[in-house]
Design an enzyme around this catalytic site. Structure first.
Site, PDB file in Angstrom:
ATOM      1  N   LYS A   1      91.089 -75.617 101.747  1.00 11.08           N
ATOM      2  CA  LYS A   1      90.609 -76.868 101.054  1.00 11.08           C
ATOM      3  C   LYS A   1      89.334 -76.585 100.184  1.00 11.08           C
ATOM      4  O   LYS A   1      88.711 -75.352 100.307  1.00 11.08           O
ATOM      5  CB  LYS A   1      90.112 -77.917 102.116  1.00 11.08           C
ATOM      6  CG  LYS A   1      91.159 -78.429 102.934  1.00 11.08           C
ATOM      7  CD  LYS A   1      92.008 -79.424 102.075  1.00 11.08           C
ATOM      8  CE  LYS A   1      93.203 -79.977 103.072  1.00 11.08           C
ATOM      9  NZ  LYS A   1      94.398 -79.133 103.413  1.00 11.08           N
TER      10      LYS A   1
ATOM     11  N   SER B   1      98.961 -79.276  99.581  1.00 13.37           N
ATOM     12  CA  SER B   1      97.647 -79.827  99.406  1.00 13.37           C
ATOM     13  C   SER B   1      96.842 -79.394  98.519  1.00 13.37           C
ATOM     14  O   SER B   1      95.858 -80.068  97.893  1.00 13.37           O
ATOM     15  CB  SER B   1      96.982 -80.028 101.002  1.00 13.37           C
ATOM     16  OG  SER B   1      96.412 -78.705 101.067  1.00 13.37           O
TER      17      SER B   1
END
Length: 90
Positions: free
Chosen positions: A48, A11
């Site tokens: 993230k 990701s």
């Protein structure tokens, strides 16, 4: 206050963090907008980019195959530390 953790998944590949990389994480650094953080959201760890907007906060992946995570009042969010370096396997 400095820890190491192995990245799992793709990701954050657009930020240069690939599956199996070792991340250097500093818990003494205050979270800031647009910085990469290790977060625990609803009991699950994720890495993230933090994006703070006027009325909300997002956890953004750096891979278009993944969707941003909108953090709401219903979520339990802990920003565990900030990623400062990435160690690659040669």
């Amino acid at each position: 206050t400095t820890f190491y953790a192995k990245a799992n998944g793709q990701s954050m590949k657009g930020a240069g963090i690939d599956d199996g990389d070792i991340m250097v994480i500093d818990r003494s650094i205050e979270p800031r907008n647009n910085k990469i953080a290790v977060c625990c959201i609803d009991g699950e760890f994720t890495v993230k980019r933090i994006q703070v907007e006027k009325d909300c906060m997002y956890l953004l992946p750096e891979n278009p195959s993944y969707k941003p995570i909108l953090v709401t009042e219903e979520n339990q969010l802990i920003i565990w530390g900030m990623v400062t370096y990435v160690i690659k396997k040669v």
